[in-house]
Design an enzyme around this catalytic site. Structure first.
Site, PDB file in Angstrom:
ATOM      1  N   GLU A   7      32.779 -19.239  11.515  1.00 14.78           N
ATOM      2  CA  GLU A   7      33.563 -19.024  10.283  1.00 14.78           C
ATOM      3  C   GLU A   7      35.033 -19.337  10.525  1.00 14.78           C
ATOM      4  O   GLU A   7      35.698 -19.947   9.681  1.00 14.78           O
ATOM      5  CB  GLU A   7      33.432 -17.572   9.815  1.00 14.78           C
ATOM      6  N   GLY A  34      33.419 -10.704  10.423  1.00 15.10           N
ATOM      7  CA  GLY A  34      32.516 -10.738  11.569  1.00 15.10           C
ATOM      8  C   GLY A  34      31.503  -9.617  11.625  1.00 15.10           C
ATOM      9  O   GLY A  34      30.745  -9.528  12.592  1.00 15.10           O
ATOM     10  N   LEU A  35      31.474  -8.800  10.578  1.00 15.15           N
ATOM     11  CA  LEU A  35      30.463  -7.735  10.556  1.00 15.15           C
ATOM     12  C   LEU A  35      29.060  -8.339  10.655  1.00 15.15           C
ATOM     13  O   LEU A  35      28.155  -7.751  11.231  1.00 15.15           O
ATOM     14  CB  LEU A  35      30.618  -6.902   9.288  1.00 15.15           C
ATOM     15  N   GLY A  36      28.905  -9.533  10.105  1.00 13.68           N
ATOM     16  CA  GLY A  36      27.606 -10.218  10.177  1.00 13.68           C
ATOM     17  C   GLY A  36      27.430 -11.016  11.460  1.00 13.68           C
ATOM     18  O   GLY A  36      26.376 -11.594  11.687  1.00 13.68           O
ATOM     19  N   ASP A  39      35.324  -8.628   5.502  1.00 15.98           N
ATOM     20  CA  ASP A  39      35.060  -7.186   5.619  1.00 15.98           C
ATOM     21  C   ASP A  39      36.264  -6.373   5.182  1.00 15.98           C
ATOM     22  O   ASP A  39      36.122  -5.233   4.742  1.00 15.98           O
ATOM     23  CB  ASP A  39      34.664  -6.848   7.056  1.00 15.98           C
ATOM     24  N   GLY A  77      27.188 -14.154   5.187  1.00 14.17           N
ATOM     25  CA  GLY A  77      27.263 -12.789   4.668  1.00 14.17           C
ATOM     26  C   GLY A  77      26.690 -12.724   3.265  1.00 14.17           C
ATOM     27  O   GLY A  77      26.391 -13.758   2.650  1.00 14.17           O
ATOM     28  N   SER A  78      26.537 -11.511   2.761  1.00 16.26           N
ATOM     29  CA  SER A  78      25.830 -11.342   1.486  1.00 16.26           C
ATOM     30  C   SER A  78      26.587 -11.960   0.313  1.00 16.26           C
ATOM     31  O   SER A  78      25.971 -12.548  -0.585  1.00 16.26           O
ATOM     32  CB  SER A  78      25.557  -9.851   1.242  1.00 16.26           C
TER      33      SER A  78
END
Ligand code: A5P
Length: 227
Positions: A106, A98-100, A86, A32-33
């Site tokens: 993970e 889990g948005l990514g 998130d 993720g970012s």
């Protein structure tokens, strides 16, 4: 009121999390970012660590930044996992992730870690989990039927990517499940686990040891109390 600079907040949280990394550690590298910002900050220190990546993307980035990588099979116990989220529930430090789309690896890495440190900006902090999509990783075979089962379990589910489905690093699909406020996350997790074809879900319960929350002007450190 000006919108806070989310990138700056992610960076502030990531910088604080990276301080916890010591030479010699096996470090779970989240996806993720925010995790990518943390990775870049970590690489600047040229640490003597072994990184266990949670996605192919973070593995590529880590390699490009010169971080030594190992597999969970070679290092089944991870000293510290650092990752984004998130949503974070303030009282319990339970998470939705889990948005990514990297939730399965993970979660395996977080479960293998002695400590999990999560980095978020304050927009992710909530009193109660829910109200956003809960990602659920499912087996491709029979996915329509699995979505049907999710709906019967009370979760309106849609296949991520629709006609061109998103495929995870493990070759699976993601069902995004609409949620309202989640009153009992453990019960929901248990209910999901009864559905054949459901591989893993984005509820990370009791896994985060610490959550670092960046708010404009300060960084707050929340520790999970023993329950
Ligand atoms: C990846 O699958 C996710 O679990 C991320 O950790 C989560 O979506 C947070 O990502 P950002 O740091 O990009 O918000």
């Amino acid at each position: 009121v000006a919108e806070p600079d989310r990138e700056a907040l992610k960076r502030a949280a990531a910088a604080r999390a990276v301080e916890e990394v010591r030479d010699g550690m096996v470090v779970g590298l989240g996806s993720g970012s925010t995790a990518e910002i943390a990775l870049a900050l970590l690489a600047e220190r040229k640490p003597k660590i072994i990184g266990v990546p949670t996605s192919e993307r973070i593995a590529r980035l880590a390699r490009a930044l010169g971080i030594a990588l190992g597999s969970l099979d070679d290092h089944p116990i991870v000293d510290l996992a650092i990752d984004g989220a998130d949503q974070v529930e303030r009282g319990t430090l339970d998470l939705i992730k889990g948005l990514g789309g990297a939730l399965l690896r993970e979660k395996i890495v977080a479960s293998a870690a002695r400590r999990m440190v999560v980095m978020v900006d304050d927009s992710k902090l909530v009193d109660r989990l829910g109200g956003i999509a809960l990602p659920v990783e499912i087996v491709p075979w029979g996915w329509r039927s699995t979505l049907e089962r999710l709906e019967r379990a009370g979760l309106y589910a849609s296949l991520r990517g629709g006609a061109r489905p998103f495929v995870t690093d493990g070759g699976n699909l993601i069902a995004d499940c609409a949620t309202g406020p989640i009153d009992d996350a453990s019960a929901l997790d248990a209910r999901l686990r009864t559905i054949p074809g459901m591989i893993e879900n984005g509820l990370f319960l009791g896994l985060a040891s610490r959550v670092i929350v960046a708010t404009p002007g300060r960084v707050e450190v929340l520790d999970r109390c023993a329950r």
